[in-house]
Design a protein around this motif. Structure first.
Motif, PDB file in Angstrom:
ATOM      1  N   GLY A  49      -4.287 -10.725 -10.716  1.00 26.33           N
ATOM      2  CA  GLY A  49      -5.149 -10.438  -9.577  1.00 26.33           C
ATOM      3  C   GLY A  49      -4.864  -9.030  -9.074  1.00 26.33           C
ATOM      4  N   SER A  50      -3.593  -8.636  -9.160  1.00 28.67           N
ATOM      5  CA  SER A  50      -3.171  -7.288  -8.764  1.00 28.67           C
ATOM      6  C   SER A  50      -3.737  -6.257  -9.725  1.00 28.67           C
ATOM      7  CB  SER A  50      -1.642  -7.173  -8.804  1.00 28.67           C
ATOM      8  OG  SER A  50      -1.032  -8.057  -7.910  1.00 28.67           O
ATOM      9  N   ASN A  51      -3.892  -5.036  -9.245  1.00 30.80           N
ATOM     10  CA  ASN A  51      -4.289  -3.917 -10.104  1.00 30.80           C
ATOM     11  C   ASN A  51      -3.418  -2.735  -9.692  1.00 30.80           C
ATOM     12  OD1 ASN A  51      -5.503  -2.139 -11.817  1.00 30.80           O
ATOM     13  ND2 ASN A  51      -7.548  -2.320 -10.936  1.00 30.80           N
ATOM     14  N   ILE A  52      -2.332  -2.493 -10.471  1.00 32.20           N
ATOM     15  CA  ILE A  52      -1.371  -1.462 -10.093  1.00 32.20           C
ATOM     16  C   ILE A  52      -1.010  -0.567 -11.274  1.00 32.20           C
ATOM     17  CG2 ILE A  52      -0.364  -2.754  -8.182  1.00 32.20           C
ATOM     18  CD1 ILE A  52       1.969  -3.530  -9.996  1.00 32.20           C
ATOM     19  N   GLU A  53      -0.668   0.662 -10.926  1.00 34.89           N
ATOM     20  CA  GLU A  53      -0.079   1.618 -11.857  1.00 34.89           C
ATOM     21  C   GLU A  53       1.250   2.040 -11.253  1.00 34.89           C
ATOM     22  OE1 GLU A  53      -2.366   5.133 -12.672  1.00 34.89           O
ATOM     23  OE2 GLU A  53      -4.048   3.981 -13.472  1.00 34.89           O
ATOM     24  N   ILE A  54       2.312   1.809 -11.982  1.00 34.93           N
ATOM     25  CA  ILE A  54       3.632   2.229 -11.525  1.00 34.93           C
ATOM     26  C   ILE A  54       3.930   3.569 -12.180  1.00 34.93           C
ATOM     27  CG2 ILE A  54       6.104   1.718 -11.526  1.00 34.93           C
ATOM     28  CD1 ILE A  54       5.274  -1.269 -11.579  1.00 34.93           C
ATOM     29  N   HIS A  55       4.097   4.596 -11.364  1.00 35.66           N
ATOM     30  CA  HIS A  55       4.476   5.922 -11.842  1.00 35.66           C
ATOM     31  C   HIS A  55       5.939   6.101 -11.476  1.00 35.66           C
ATOM     32  CE1 HIS A  55       0.270   7.751 -12.344  1.00 35.66           C
ATOM     33  NE2 HIS A  55       0.138   6.439 -12.197  1.00 35.66           N
TER      34      HIS A  55
ATOM     35  N   LEU B 282      -3.953   0.669  -7.659  1.00 37.14           N
ATOM     36  CA  LEU B 282      -3.075   1.253  -6.652  1.00 37.14           C
ATOM     37  C   LEU B 282      -1.954   1.964  -7.393  1.00 37.14           C
ATOM     38  CD1 LEU B 282      -1.806   1.514  -3.756  1.00 37.14           C
ATOM     39  CD2 LEU B 282      -0.605  -0.624  -4.286  1.00 37.14           C
ATOM     40  N   VAL B 283      -1.782   3.251  -7.134  1.00 33.92           N
ATOM     41  CA  VAL B 283      -0.687   4.000  -7.752  1.00 33.92           C
ATOM     42  C   VAL B 283       0.555   3.795  -6.904  1.00 33.92           C
ATOM     43  CG1 VAL B 283       0.168   6.281  -8.388  1.00 33.92           C
ATOM     44  CG2 VAL B 283      -2.224   5.685  -8.809  1.00 33.92           C
ATOM     45  N   MET B 284       1.599   3.257  -7.529  1.00 34.34           N
ATOM     46  CA  MET B 284       2.879   3.036  -6.857  1.00 34.34           C
ATOM     47  C   MET B 284       3.878   4.018  -7.450  1.00 34.34           C
ATOM     48  SD  MET B 284       2.903  -1.137  -6.989  1.00 34.34           S
ATOM     49  CE  MET B 284       4.195  -1.430  -5.792  1.00 34.34           C
ATOM     50  N   ASN B 285       4.237   5.040  -6.692  1.00 30.07           N
ATOM     51  CA  ASN B 285       5.279   5.975  -7.114  1.00 30.07           C
ATOM     52  C   ASN B 285       6.597   5.294  -6.815  1.00 30.07           C
ATOM     53  OD1 ASN B 285       3.507   8.203  -7.802  1.00 30.07           O
ATOM     54  ND2 ASN B 285       3.082   8.283  -5.610  1.00 30.07           N
ATOM     55  N   ALA B 286       7.123   4.608  -7.836  1.00 32.06           N
ATOM     56  CA  ALA B 286       8.272   3.747  -7.576  1.00 32.06           C
ATOM     57  C   ALA B 286       9.115   3.550  -8.823  1.00 32.06           C
ATOM     58  CB  ALA B 286       7.791   2.384  -7.075  1.00 32.06           C
ATOM     59  N   TYR B 287      10.355   3.178  -8.575  1.00 32.70           N
ATOM     60  CA  TYR B 287      11.286   2.787  -9.621  1.00 32.70           C
ATOM     61  C   TYR B 287      11.892   1.469  -9.180  1.00 32.70           C
ATOM     62  CZ  TYR B 287      15.372   2.837 -12.655  1.00 32.70           C
ATOM     63  OH  TYR B 287      16.332   2.499 -13.568  1.00 32.70           O
ATOM     64  N   PHE B 288      11.794   0.458 -10.031  1.00 27.26           N
ATOM     65  CA  PHE B 288      12.345  -0.856  -9.733  1.00 27.26           C
ATOM     66  C   PHE B 288      13.487  -1.133 -10.702  1.00 27.26           C
ATOM     67  CE2 PHE B 288       7.757  -1.294  -8.610  1.00 27.26           C
ATOM     68  CZ  PHE B 288       7.926  -1.333  -7.244  1.00 27.26           C
TER      69      PHE B 288
ATOM     70  N   LYS C 289       0.881  -1.165   0.000  1.00 28.91           N
ATOM     71  CA  LYS C 289       0.000   0.000   0.000  1.00 28.91           C
ATOM     72  C   LYS C 289       0.917   1.213   0.000  1.00 28.91           C
ATOM     73  CE  LYS C 289      -3.250  -2.498   2.916  1.00 28.91           C
ATOM     74  NZ  LYS C 289      -2.449  -3.666   3.213  1.00 28.91           N
ATOM     75  N   MET C 290       0.553   2.243  -0.732  1.00 28.41           N
ATOM     76  CA  MET C 290       1.421   3.414  -0.805  1.00 28.41           C
ATOM     77  C   MET C 290       0.571   4.670  -0.688  1.00 28.41           C
ATOM     78  SD  MET C 290       4.197   4.484  -3.686  1.00 28.41           S
ATOM     79  CE  MET C 290       5.620   3.783  -2.897  1.00 28.41           C
ATOM     80  N   GLN C 291       1.047   5.615   0.077  1.00 31.18           N
ATOM     81  CA  GLN C 291       0.368   6.888   0.230  1.00 31.18           C
ATOM     82  C   GLN C 291       0.741   7.803  -0.939  1.00 31.18           C
ATOM     83  OE1 GLN C 291      -1.871   6.915   2.708  1.00 31.18           O
ATOM     84  NE2 GLN C 291      -1.151   4.853   3.076  1.00 31.18           N
ATOM     85  N   ASP C 292      -0.097   8.775  -1.247  1.00 32.32           N
ATOM     86  CA  ASP C 292       0.031   9.604  -2.443  1.00 32.32           C
ATOM     87  C   ASP C 292       1.398  10.256  -2.656  1.00 32.32           C
ATOM     88  OD1 ASP C 292      -2.516   9.002  -3.191  1.00 32.32           O
ATOM     89  OD2 ASP C 292      -3.387  10.819  -2.348  1.00 32.32           O
ATOM     90  N   ASN C 293       1.963  10.890  -1.659  1.00 28.66           N
ATOM     91  CA  ASN C 293       3.185  11.669  -1.857  1.00 28.66           C
ATOM     92  C   ASN C 293       4.459  10.896  -1.569  1.00 28.66           C
ATOM     93  OD1 ASN C 293       1.791  14.000  -2.644  1.00 28.66           O
ATOM     94  ND2 ASN C 293       1.350  14.476  -0.508  1.00 28.66           N
ATOM     95  N   ASN C 294       4.367   9.598  -1.397  1.00 27.17           N
ATOM     96  CA  ASN C 294       5.539   8.784  -1.113  1.00 27.17           C
ATOM     97  C   ASN C 294       6.158   8.295  -2.406  1.00 27.17           C
ATOM     98  OD1 ASN C 294       5.035   9.126   1.601  1.00 27.17           O
ATOM     99  ND2 ASN C 294       3.797   7.296   1.718  1.00 27.17           N
ATOM    100  N   PHE C 295       7.454   7.977  -2.342  1.00 30.77           N
ATOM    101  CA  PHE C 295       8.180   7.503  -3.513  1.00 30.77           C
ATOM    102  C   PHE C 295       9.246   6.523  -3.046  1.00 30.77           C
ATOM    103  CE2 PHE C 295      11.045   7.402  -7.053  1.00 30.77           C
ATOM    104  CZ  PHE C 295      10.218   7.600  -8.154  1.00 30.77           C
ATOM    105  N   THR C 296       9.369   5.402  -3.725  1.00 30.33           N
ATOM    106  CA  THR C 296      10.326   4.387  -3.331  1.00 30.33           C
ATOM    107  C   THR C 296      11.136   3.930  -4.535  1.00 30.33           C
ATOM    108  OG1 THR C 296       8.896   3.597  -1.558  1.00 30.33           O
ATOM    109  CG2 THR C 296      10.579   2.077  -2.333  1.00 30.33           C
ATOM    110  N   ILE C 297      12.431   3.797  -4.337  1.00 30.91           N
ATOM    111  CA  ILE C 297      13.311   3.209  -5.343  1.00 30.91           C
ATOM    112  C   ILE C 297      13.851   1.914  -4.756  1.00 30.91           C
ATOM    113  CG2 ILE C 297      15.511   3.414  -6.559  1.00 30.91           C
ATOM    114  CD1 ILE C 297      14.997   6.400  -6.756  1.00 30.91           C
TER     115      ILE C 297
END
Length: 167
Positions: free
Chosen positions: A86-92, A68-74, A40-48
């Protein structure tokens, strides 16, 4: 890490598993594998997440209609596998690996056969691409050094002692 408040940089010699909430802006480096699930990710968070071995993104936002919007870089020196079935995600942010494996469905999905399988809205081929359960939106800010919004402790100073090589 499970349900963590973390701002800064984490280095791990082993594997990393991120579950549930990860608040704030963080960079995680691992010499092992990285697994991101039940996230789960909150709106203004960002993870690399940068891993030397494989990265697996699975079981996030299961069976929900809203992504679920994931502000992330993998990033991985090996393979990255992302699930949007089954997942429903958007990676920004972005995804980069030796091989990037995308597993996705479109439309609604749900558990069936007593939780042993996943059922899909049919016919998949006729559903518009916009209904994909896995979306990746590139964000050029993640290629900045350091990435935009990522906490970096104080200024880094260095001194060159010598540029010559002696036998």
């Amino acid at each position: 890490m499970k349900d963590a408040y973390f701002q800064g940089t984490l280095y791990s010699k082993g594997n990393v598993r991120i579950q549930e909430n990860l608040w704030y802006r963080s960079t995680i480096y691992t010499a092992g594998e990285a697994t991101i699930e039940d996230f789960k990710m909150q709106d203004n968070n960002f993870t690399i997440v940068a891993a030397d071995k494989e990265v697996l993104v699975k079981n996030n936002n299961l069976f929900n209609s809203q992504p679920l919007v994931m502000n992330a870089y993998f990033y991985s020196n090996q393979d990255i596998t992302l699930y949007g079935v089954g997942s429903n995600i958007e990676i920004h942010g972005g995804v980069m690996g030796r091989n990037v494996i995308l597993n996705a469905a479109k439309g609604k999905t749900w558990e069936c056969w007593f939780g042993l399988d996943i059922c899909f809205e049919e016919p998949q081929e006729q559903l518009p691409i916009e209904r994909s359960r896995l979306k990746i939106f590139y964000n050029p800010d993640v290629i900045l050094n350091p990435p935009s919004g990522i906490y970096q402790p104080g200024p880094l100073t260095y001194k060159v002692h010598s540029t010559s090589l002696q036998d």
